[in-house]
Design an enzyme around this catalytic site. Structure first.
Site, PDB file in Angstrom:
ATOM      1  N   CYS A  87       7.965   7.825   8.812  1.00 25.08           N
ATOM      2  CA  CYS A  87       7.772   8.946   7.880  1.00 25.08           C
ATOM      3  C   CYS A  87       9.088   9.681   7.643  1.00 25.08           C
ATOM      4  O   CYS A  87       9.954   9.713   8.501  1.00 25.08           O
ATOM      5  CB  CYS A  87       6.786   9.957   8.445  1.00 25.08           C
ATOM      6  SG  CYS A  87       5.533   9.266   9.490  1.00 25.08           S
TER       7      CYS A  87
ATOM      8  N   GLY B 112       1.796  -9.235   9.631  1.00 18.30           N
ATOM      9  CA  GLY B 112       1.312 -10.466   9.006  1.00 18.30           C
ATOM     10  C   GLY B 112       0.517 -11.380   9.909  1.00 18.30           C
ATOM     11  O   GLY B 112       0.161 -12.491   9.502  1.00 18.30           O
TER      12      GLY B 112
ATOM     13  N   ILE C 213       6.261  -4.658  13.703  1.00 14.05           N
ATOM     14  CA  ILE C 213       6.954  -3.790  12.755  1.00 14.05           C
ATOM     15  C   ILE C 213       5.953  -3.035  11.867  1.00 14.05           C
ATOM     16  O   ILE C 213       4.817  -3.469  11.719  1.00 14.05           O
ATOM     17  CB  ILE C 213       7.903  -4.589  11.817  1.00 14.05           C
ATOM     18  CG1 ILE C 213       7.117  -5.637  11.019  1.00 14.05           C
ATOM     19  CG2 ILE C 213       9.003  -5.234  12.608  1.00 14.05           C
ATOM     20  CD1 ILE C 213       7.948  -6.429   9.996  1.00 14.05           C
TER      21      ILE C 213
ATOM     22  N   ASN D 174       0.836  -1.188   0.000  1.00 15.62           N
ATOM     23  CA  ASN D 174       0.000   0.000   0.000  1.00 15.62           C
ATOM     24  C   ASN D 174       0.872   1.239   0.000  1.00 15.62           C
ATOM     25  O   ASN D 174       1.973   1.252   0.541  1.00 15.62           O
ATOM     26  CB  ASN D 174      -0.950   0.009   1.203  1.00 15.62           C
ATOM     27  CG  ASN D 174      -0.361   0.697   2.405  1.00 15.62           C
ATOM     28  OD1 ASN D 174      -0.361   1.925   2.490  1.00 15.62           O
ATOM     29  ND2 ASN D 174       0.182  -0.070   3.337  1.00 15.62           N
TER      30      ASN D 174
END
Lengths: 239, 302
Positions: free
Chosen positions: B131, B245, B192, B69
Site C-alpha cells: 500500500c 499463480g 508475492i 484487480n
C-alpha cells in the site's frame, strides 16, 4: 460443474442461445451462471433465461472475445459452469399486475421470471425494447407464454417507434421488474409510479461473493453485484 | 500414506495449502462450497484500521493466463472484522487464521495489529506492505527497504504473534526488501503480492479498470513468484509462504522446492471455488508421482 452443450442457436445477428444439459440446484428467476470459456481465464457471467430440472438455457449477446468463443462452440461440447448464482428476482414482491421492462439482452432473465409470475397466477405485461427489428429476439417466446407483450424499436421497424419507456404510458401495473442498459433502467425507475426490482451487470471475477471485484456503492453501502445482487430494489440504487 | 503436514515457524499445519487474502473473504463464501477445515490455514481479507469502500468499478479485467484487480482493499475495518467477521468465521473454521493487515501509515498498521491479534485463532500477522505510504509521498512501503523496515519494526514492537511481511514484487531487488524486513525483526515473509498491470479497452479507447491500473494475478505470474521465493529463501533464514499463480498440486510442490514452507492459493479460488480442495486432494497423487513421502522433507533446490 460440467454441462454438455446440446443446442447453439442464433436468435439475431448478435444474439444466440445455448442450451446446457446437466444436473443443477433450484433456480430463481434473475439468477446467473458463471461460464468458463475455453482459452480465457475469467468466467463470464450470463443470466439464466430458462431452465428445467436437467437443463438451462442462456441467451447471450456477442460483445467480446468470451462471448464470441461461446458462440463458436459445437453441440456436444463440455462447458464448465457454476450456477445458480446471485439473489434473483422475487416474484412474490409483485401484486397481480407486474410490469416487466427489458432492453435488448436484458430480456432473457425476464422470460424465466415471466413464467414464474404466470405460474403464481399473476398477469404480467412485458415491454421489450430493441434498436430495430433486425436485432429483436425472444418476443415470440414471451407471446407463447400467454402474456401481454408490447414492443418498441428506436427506428420504428417493429412495434412502436421510440424508447421502451414510451410503452409504459398506457400500462396499468403495481410493480416493476427491469433488466437492460443502465440508462434504460434509470429512465424506467424515474418514470415508474410503483416500486420495483432492477437487475444489474458488472465485470466480475469469482461471481460468488469472495473477491469484491464487482462491488458498487448503493444507498445501503457497498454491495457485490454477484452475491448481494444482481437484482436490487430500485430505491437502493444510486442512479 | 503420504504426509502432508508442514511446520510454519513452529506452527503445525495439516497441509501447506492456504487460500490467499482477498480471494476467500472471511471464509463465508467459500464455506458454501466445501468444509474449509481441510485447509492448512486461511488468510482472511486484507483489513485496515478504518472501513474502506475500495475503488470504483470496473475492478477486474481479463488477462492472458490471469486477471487484473483494483478492488482497492474494500473491507469492513479492523473493529468490525474483530467483532463480527472473526467470530462468524470461527464458528465454522477451526484451523489457524492468518490476519492480513494493510495500512497507509505506520500508526494504521500498529492499531490494526493491536485489534486483530487479540483473537486467539489469529496465529500469524501477515503485513501487506504494497500500500502507498501517505506520509511517504504515496510511495508503497514495500518498494523501499527503509520504509519496509520501519513498518516491520513498528509492528514488531506491539506484535504478540509471528509477523510475516507480505512483499510486493513491483521492486528492482526483492532480496534487499526481504533482508530489510528480516533485519528489522520479521518472523517470516509472504511473497508475492500482485504485479502491477494494465489493460486498455480498444473499443472505448480507455483503460478497462476504473482505477486504470491494477494487480495481475493468476498462473501467468507463477514463474515470477517462484523465482522471487527462490531468491529470497536463498538470502534469508526465516520461513517463507510462497504464493503467486499457484493453481495445482504440482505448483504447490514446485513452490516448496523453491524454498516455501507453506503455499497460498489466490486467483485460482476465483475461477474455481473448489480449487484449494482439489489441490489438497490431489497432493498425494502428485507426491507419489515425484517420489515424495513427506512434504516436510522437501528442501529448496540450489
Amino acid at each position: 460443474m460440467i454441462f454438455t452443450l446440446t443446442e447453439n442457436v442464433s436468435l439475431s445477428p448478435t444474439v444466440f442461445s445455448l442450451r446446457l444439459e446437466g444436473p443443477h440446484g433450484a433456480v430463481r428467476p434473475g439468477q446467473f451462471a458463471q461460464v468458463s470459456v475455453p482459452g480465457l481465464y475469467l468466467r463470464r457471467p450470463i443470466s439464466l433465461c430458462r431452465w428445467d430440472e436437467k437443463s438451462v438455457t442462456l441467451v447471450i449477446r456477442e460483445v467480446g472475445k468470451g462471448t464470441k468463443a461461446l458462440r463458436s462452440l459445437a453441440p456436444g461440447s463440455p462447458l464448465d459452469v457454476l450456477l445458480p448464482l446471485g439473489n434473483g428476482f422475487d416474484p412474490s414482491a409483485a401484486g397481480q399486475k407486474p410490469l416487466l421492462v427489458g432492453g435488448g439482452v436484458g430480456l432473457p432473465p425476464l422470460l424465466g421470471l415471466c413464467g414464474e409470475l404466470l405460474a403464481l397466477g399473476k398477469s404480467p405485461t412485458v415491454l421489450c425494447g430493441f434498436s430495430s427489428k433486425s436485432d429483436s429476439f425472444l418476443t415470440e417466446e414471451f407471446l407463447s407464454l400467454g402474456c401481454d407483450v408490447r414492443v418498441s424499436t428506436l427506428d420504428g421497424s417493429l412495434g412502436a417507434k421510440g424508447l421502451v419507456t414510451g410503452l409504459m404510458d398506457g400500462c396499468d401495473y403495481d410493480f416493476v421488474f427491469s433488466c437492460g442498459p443502465r440508462t434504460m433502467m434509470k429512465a424506467v425507475f424515474d418514470k415508474a409510479a410503483r416500486p420495483g426490482q432492477y437487475s444489474f451487470e458488472e465485470r466480475m471475477a469469482c461471481g460468488f461473493g469472495a473477491c469484491m471485484g464487482c462491488s458498487v456503492p448503493t444507498r445501503s453501502g457497498m454491495k457485490r453485484v454477484c452475491a448481494d445482487g444482481p437484482v436490487f430494489p430500485g430505491g437502493e440504487v444510486i442512479w | 500414506m503420504k504426509d502432508l503436514k508442514v511446520s510454519l515457524g513452529g506452527i503445525a499445519l495439516d497441509n501447506p495449502v492456504i487460500p490467499a487474502s482477498g480471494t476467500c473473504g472471511f471464509g463465508k463464501e467459500l464455506s458454501g462450497w466445501y468444509d474449509l477445515n481441510i485447509l492448512g490455514a486461511l488468510s482472511f481479507k486484507g483489513t485496515t484500521i478504518a472501513p474502506r469502500d475500495g475503488n470504483a468499478a470496473p475492478r477486474v479485467a481479463e488477462c492472458p493466463a490471469g486477471m487484473l484487480n483494483s478492488v482497492g482493499l474494500q473491507n469492513p475495518g479492523a473493529y468490525h472484522a474483530a467483532a463480527y467477521e472473526l467470530p462468524e468465521l470461527k464458528s465454522f473454521f477451526h484451523k489457524p487464521l492468518i490476519a492480513n493487515i494493510s495500512g497507509f501509515s505506520e500508526k494504521d498498521y500498529v492499531e490494526a495489529v493491536e485489534i486483530l491479534q487479540r483473537d486467539s485463532a489469529v496465529r500469524i500477522l501477515e503485513i501487506n506492505i504494497s500500500c502507498p505510504n501517505v506520509h511517504g509521498g504515496g510511495m508503497a512501503f514495500g518498494t523501499d527497504p527503509k520504509m519496509a523496515a520501519a513498518v516491520t519494526r513498528a509492528v514488531k514492537d506491539v506484535a504478540e504473534k509471528p509477523v510475516y511481511m507480505k512483499l510486493s514484487p513491483n521492486v528492482t531487488d526483492i532480496v534487499s526488501i526481504a533482508r530489510a524486513c528480516v533485519d528489522a525483526g520479521a518472523d517470516g515473509l509472504s511473497l508475492i503480492n500482485t504485479l502491477l498491470g494494465m489493460r486498455i479497452d480498444l473499443k472505448r479507447k480507455k483503460p478497462v479498470l476504473a482505477n486504470k491500473v491494477g494487480g495481475y494475478s493468476g498462473p501467468g505470474i507463477f514463474p515470477v513468484a517462484l523465482r522471487m521465493v527462490w531468491q529470497v529463501t536463498g538470502a534469508v533464514d526465516v520461513p517463507v509462504i510462497g504464493m503467486g499463480g499457484v493453481s495445482s498440486a504440482e505448483d504447490v510442490i514446485e513452490m516448496m522446492y523453491a524454498g516455501a514452507k507453506a503455499v497460498q492459493v489466490g486467483a485460482a479460488n476465483l475461477i474455481d471455488p473448489l480449487a484449494c480442495k482439489k489441490i489438497i486432494e490431489d497432493l498425494p497423487r502428485a507426491m507419489e508421482e515425484y517420489g515424495i513421502e513427506r512434504l516436510s522433507d522437501i528442501r529448496r533446490v540450489e
